[in-house]
Structure formats: structure tokens, C-alpha cells
Scaffold this motif. Sequence first.
Motif, PDB file in Angstrom:
ATOM      1  N   ALA A 181       7.338 -12.138 -12.837  1.00  0.00           N
ATOM      2  CA  ALA A 181       8.456 -11.332 -12.354  1.00  0.00           C
ATOM      3  C   ALA A 181       8.431  -9.937 -12.953  1.00  0.00           C
ATOM      4  N   PHE A 182       8.131  -9.853 -14.245  1.00  0.00           N
ATOM      5  CA  PHE A 182       8.152  -8.555 -14.916  1.00  0.00           C
ATOM      6  C   PHE A 182       6.873  -7.751 -14.671  1.00  0.00           C
ATOM      7  N   PHE A 183       5.898  -8.353 -14.017  1.00  0.00           N
ATOM      8  CA  PHE A 183       4.763  -7.585 -13.502  1.00  0.00           C
ATOM      9  C   PHE A 183       5.017  -7.201 -12.050  1.00  0.00           C
ATOM     10  N   GLN A 184       5.338  -8.184 -11.234  1.00  0.00           N
ATOM     11  CA  GLN A 184       5.380  -7.995  -9.790  1.00  0.00           C
ATOM     12  C   GLN A 184       6.454  -7.013  -9.349  1.00  0.00           C
ATOM     13  N   VAL A 185       7.660  -7.146  -9.890  1.00  0.00           N
ATOM     14  CA  VAL A 185       8.762  -6.309  -9.408  1.00  0.00           C
ATOM     15  C   VAL A 185       8.502  -4.823  -9.681  1.00  0.00           C
ATOM     16  N   PRO A 186       8.169  -4.406 -10.908  1.00  0.00           N
ATOM     17  CA  PRO A 186       7.840  -2.990 -11.109  1.00  0.00           C
ATOM     18  C   PRO A 186       6.632  -2.549 -10.295  1.00  0.00           C
ATOM     19  N   TYR A 187       5.648  -3.443 -10.135  1.00  0.00           N
ATOM     20  CA  TYR A 187       4.447  -3.085  -9.375  1.00  0.00           C
ATOM     21  C   TYR A 187       4.782  -2.797  -7.912  1.00  0.00           C
ATOM     22  N   VAL A 188       5.573  -3.662  -7.297  1.00  0.00           N
ATOM     23  CA  VAL A 188       5.933  -3.469  -5.894  1.00  0.00           C
ATOM     24  C   VAL A 188       6.850  -2.258  -5.722  1.00  0.00           C
ATOM     25  N   ALA A 189       7.597  -1.901  -6.764  1.00  0.00           N
ATOM     26  CA  ALA A 189       8.497  -0.746  -6.686  1.00  0.00           C
ATOM     27  C   ALA A 189       7.744   0.585  -6.717  1.00  0.00           C
ATOM     28  N   MET A 190       6.549   0.611  -7.234  1.00  0.00           N
ATOM     29  CA  MET A 190       5.859   1.879  -7.470  1.00  0.00           C
ATOM     30  C   MET A 190       5.587   2.719  -6.224  1.00  0.00           C
ATOM     31  N   PRO A 191       5.210   2.148  -5.057  1.00  0.00           N
ATOM     32  CA  PRO A 191       4.909   3.005  -3.900  1.00  0.00           C
ATOM     33  C   PRO A 191       6.063   3.892  -3.464  1.00  0.00           C
ATOM     34  N   SER A 192       7.296   3.431  -3.627  1.00  0.00           N
ATOM     35  CA  SER A 192       8.443   4.266  -3.260  1.00  0.00           C
ATOM     36  C   SER A 192       8.525   5.511  -4.109  1.00  0.00           C
ATOM     37  N   GLU A 193       7.941   5.464  -5.302  1.00  0.00           N
ATOM     38  CA  GLU A 193       8.025   6.576  -6.242  1.00  0.00           C
ATOM     39  C   GLU A 193       6.722   7.357  -6.352  1.00  0.00           C
ATOM     40  N   LEU A 194       5.622   6.790  -5.859  1.00  0.00           N
ATOM     41  CA  LEU A 194       4.351   7.496  -5.916  1.00  0.00           C
ATOM     42  C   LEU A 194       4.243   8.567  -4.844  1.00  0.00           C
ATOM     43  N   THR A 195       4.872   8.343  -3.680  1.00  0.00           N
ATOM     44  CA  THR A 195       4.810   9.317  -2.602  1.00  0.00           C
ATOM     45  C   THR A 195       6.026   9.163  -1.706  1.00  0.00           C
ATOM     46  N   ARG A 196       6.442  10.268  -1.090  1.00  0.00           N
ATOM     47  CA  ARG A 196       7.538  10.249  -0.137  1.00  0.00           C
ATOM     48  C   ARG A 196       7.010  10.224   1.296  1.00  0.00           C
ATOM     49  N   ASP A 197       5.709  10.309   1.475  1.00  0.00           N
ATOM     50  CA  ASP A 197       5.104  10.447   2.797  1.00  0.00           C
ATOM     51  C   ASP A 197       4.984   9.099   3.505  1.00  0.00           C
ATOM     52  N   TYR A 198       5.470   9.024   4.751  1.00  0.00           N
ATOM     53  CA  TYR A 198       5.486   7.794   5.554  1.00  0.00           C
ATOM     54  C   TYR A 198       4.076   7.253   5.773  1.00  0.00           C
ATOM     55  N   GLY A 199       3.162   8.128   6.209  1.00  0.00           N
ATOM     56  CA  GLY A 199       1.795   7.696   6.478  1.00  0.00           C
ATOM     57  C   GLY A 199       1.024   7.362   5.220  1.00  0.00           C
ATOM     58  N   GLU A 200       1.283   8.103   4.136  1.00  0.00           N
ATOM     59  CA  GLU A 200       0.559   7.848   2.894  1.00  0.00           C
ATOM     60  C   GLU A 200       0.881   6.463   2.337  1.00  0.00           C
ATOM     61  N   ARG A 201       2.099   5.999   2.569  1.00  0.00           N
ATOM     62  CA  ARG A 201       2.440   4.644   2.109  1.00  0.00           C
ATOM     63  C   ARG A 201       1.634   3.594   2.872  1.00  0.00           C
ATOM     64  N   THR A 202       1.361   3.852   4.145  1.00  0.00           N
ATOM     65  CA  THR A 202       0.517   2.928   4.903  1.00  0.00           C
ATOM     66  C   THR A 202      -0.896   2.929   4.351  1.00  0.00           C
ATOM     67  N   ARG A 203      -1.426   4.126   4.047  1.00  0.00           N
ATOM     68  CA  ARG A 203      -2.769   4.198   3.471  1.00  0.00           C
ATOM     69  C   ARG A 203      -2.814   3.511   2.108  1.00  0.00           C
ATOM     70  N   LEU A 204      -1.762   3.689   1.317  1.00  0.00           N
ATOM     71  CA  LEU A 204      -1.696   3.048   0.004  1.00  0.00           C
ATOM     72  C   LEU A 204      -1.700   1.526   0.163  1.00  0.00           C
ATOM     73  N   MET A 205      -0.946   1.019   1.133  1.00  0.00           N
ATOM     74  CA  MET A 205      -0.892  -0.423   1.349  1.00  0.00           C
ATOM     75  C   MET A 205      -2.179  -0.959   1.951  1.00  0.00           C
ATOM     76  N   THR A 206      -2.895  -0.135   2.717  1.00  0.00           N
ATOM     77  CA  THR A 206      -4.178  -0.569   3.260  1.00  0.00           C
ATOM     78  C   THR A 206      -5.135  -0.912   2.131  1.00  0.00           C
ATOM     79  N   TRP A 207      -5.241  -0.009   1.157  1.00  0.00           N
ATOM     80  CA  TRP A 207      -6.126  -0.271   0.024  1.00  0.00           C
ATOM     81  C   TRP A 207      -5.625  -1.474  -0.774  1.00  0.00           C
ATOM     82  N   ARG A 208      -4.304  -1.559  -0.925  1.00  0.00           N
ATOM     83  CA  ARG A 208      -3.766  -2.684  -1.683  1.00  0.00           C
ATOM     84  C   ARG A 208      -4.076  -4.014  -1.004  1.00  0.00           C
TER      85      ARG A 208
END
Length: 446
Positions: free
Chosen positions: A126-153
Motif C-alpha cells: 500500500a505504501f509503495f503502490q499508492v504514492p507510485y500511482v499518484a505520481m503521473p498527476s504531478e509529473l505532467t499536466r499534459d493529457y497526451g503525455e500521460r498516455t505516453r507515460l502509461m504506455t511505457w508503464r
Amino acid sequence: MEASSAALPARVRRGYGLGSVVTGAFPTVPGLLLLPYLTDRLGIAAGLAGLIVLLPKAWDVLLNPIAGRISDRSTHPDGRRRPFLLRGGIALAVLFALLFAGPTSPQGLAATWVVLLFLACASAYAFFQVPYVAMPSELTRDYGERTRLMTWRVVVLSLAILVSGGLSPALRDALGPHWGYPAVGVFVGLLILGGAVGAWWATKGAAPVVHVTASGSLRDQLRIVARARDFRALLLTYSVQALATGVMLAGVDYTARWVLGSPGASTYLFVAFVAPALVVTPLWERVGMRTGKRPGFVAATVCFAVGALLVWVLRDHGIGAIAGAIALVGVGYAGAQMFPLAMLPDAAAVDADRTGENRVGVYTGVWTAVETLGLAFGPGVYALVLVVGGYVSSTGGVVDQPDSALTAIVLGFSVLPALLFVASLLLLRHYRIDEAAVLAAGKDLP
């Protein structure tokens, strides 16, 4: 207010993806092997074994939102989320290495060991997964970049599931149940350690999108999150699909041993399920960029359901036919992972951008709690299907399963997950966030 640039550095994108080694290996291997370990190694009845698998992870329903709130309030100089990756990952690696290393008799002591260790693993996760999943919202504000980030993930996630889920049954079978299960614990523990340390190291220095930490109690934040219609629709959809995935994973080993007549077939089925994601995830990204994330998610869901139904249709045609149907399931699974994981940070970030307050951790805490509960319920639901079918547990000896048990094994592995995936689409109708909504929320920023 500081914002990260639209395009993330390749090091950050790939480094963030390494954390999926943890989120791929930990849910997968217990989903595949913990129920068989309990029923066919320790001799525990299927119903009780399903309860043992469920209860420790059900604890995360309470713990994950708390973990999210704690990470929201973190003021660590290395970042709000990153330190949790290291601490939670190391703890999980050690605990998982011990999960299958406990006593096998007396039965009560063996069951207690599994419950306590699995509970500790779930807490560390829990203390790994929750902060880890929260990071994309704070790494970028760009709609498309989040898709690219999730593609690699998702590519890394699929590779982690393939390696951990494909090799773990083979390792168990090669060494035998006495040494095989403990060896699986050590093997997966090392994978988890490498993924956690890699994600922590590679995301060092990434400039986050900054919001003020949301005020009020955790209960106040949960009320706000519960009223978010788009997030609620996405969460319920994904939770039903997580349940279906958990049911299907639990059935792999049983289908291989009792329907196909070969324990080693579980590796082939698992590879057929996961391997397509390594190829098709970039194609799903293109679909999402062209049609939007929600339509892509619907297409992936339908693909998964059709493949699962084909497993039932082709059940008497051998491993090749079943593996082909499972490969189609895997194609759908890749998109059904990538799209909602890219849509979640959109929902959380839209709220943060509109309000200027950061409750991303609470959003992801609720998300991962429900996801974990769905995956945890999967083996339990599958165990109930086995109970209804009259499945006979054993301590490793040769037993004859009734025809009803064999039918239950395949139904739980195919038709039930397909129906759950189709039903989940009814819940997705209320999700409305698209690129225009993300951009409109960003314009409200001071």
C-alpha cells in the motif's frame, strides 16, 4: 505555481515505468499460486483458502486511502512521493521472500503464517503502490503525455507479469513443491527490490506539478472524492474488471492441471495472456491518440470479453486453441490497463487544477484500495466456483475430480470474467473527461 513541461525526459518516463515491476509481480504471483499453495500444498479446503487469500488484501481498503493522505502531506526534501517507493518496496521485497517459507504443518500454524505474512505484504505494498500511482498527476499536466507515460508503464508492467507469472510456476514445478514455493518467494522478492529501487533512482530530480495540500480531514477528502462523478464511474468500471482479472488469474493453474492435464501448461497460458501486451500497447496508444481514451477503453474491454468467451468455446480443442483465445484476451487486457491508468491522473489532476488543492493521494488511495480488493476477491470468487463444482482439495496426492469440478474450473476461467467485463461497460457511461476538459481545468489556474 510550478508546472512540469509537457514532454517528460526519457529517463523519467522509463524510470517511472520500472515501478511497474512491483505492481506487476506482487498482485500476479499470489493470484496465480497462493490459492493452489493453500489447497494443494497445505491441504486447506477451497472455501477457507479463498477467505485466507481475501482477508489480508481486504485490509488495504482501509489502509490505501490513509497511505494516500499520508503521502499527500509529505514534505520530504526528495519529493512528496518518491521516498515511499524505496521504503515500501524494500519492506515488500523482504516480506514476500518469507511468504512461502513458513511451516507446512500443523495446518493451523501454516495457515496463520500465510495470513500474517500476506497481511504484512499488503501493508507494505500500500505504501509503495499508492504514492507510485499518484505520481503521473504531478509529473505532467499534459493529457497526451500521460498516455505516453502509461504506455511505457504498461509495457514494463506486462513484461513484469510475464516474467514473474511465467517463471514462477515453472520454478515451482522444476524444484518441486517443497523447495519450489520458497524459491518463488525469493525470486519475486528480488524482482520487487529491483523495480522499487530503479523507479526511486530514475525519477530523481523530476520537477512535479505543485499544488497546495488539501485541507481538512481524511473523511472530508473522501467525501469530496466520492462526489466526483467521472472518477466514480471510472473507479467502478476498473474495479469490476480487476475482479474479473483476478478470477481469471486464479483459474490458470487449475485449468492447466485438470483440463489440459499438464501443470507446465500454466506457463504457456500465462505467456499467451501477457506477451501480446508487449506488442500491442503502443498500438493502443495510437488508438487513444486518435479516438480518445474512453473509446479506446471500450474497444479493449470488448476484445477481452470476446477472447474469454472463445476459451469456453474452444475448451475441448487443446492447448493451442485455448492459448490463441487467451492471446486475444491479452490484447484486450493491454488496453484495459493502459487507458484507465491514463484516465485516473486526468480525473485527479482536473480536481487539483480546479481547486488548487492536492488530494491526488486520496484519489489514488481509493483507486488502489478498490483495485486491490477486486483482485483479492478474484481468487475468492473462483474458490466459490470450485466449491459449487465440488472441487476436491489434497496435500499433493493423486485425486479424481468430478466432472462438475472440471466444468466449474473452465466456467470460472472463461465465461465469468467475460460477463464481468461486459457488465463493466454499463458503469463507464458516466465518464466524460477528455482533452478539452483537462485543458479547461488548466485554464482556471492562477
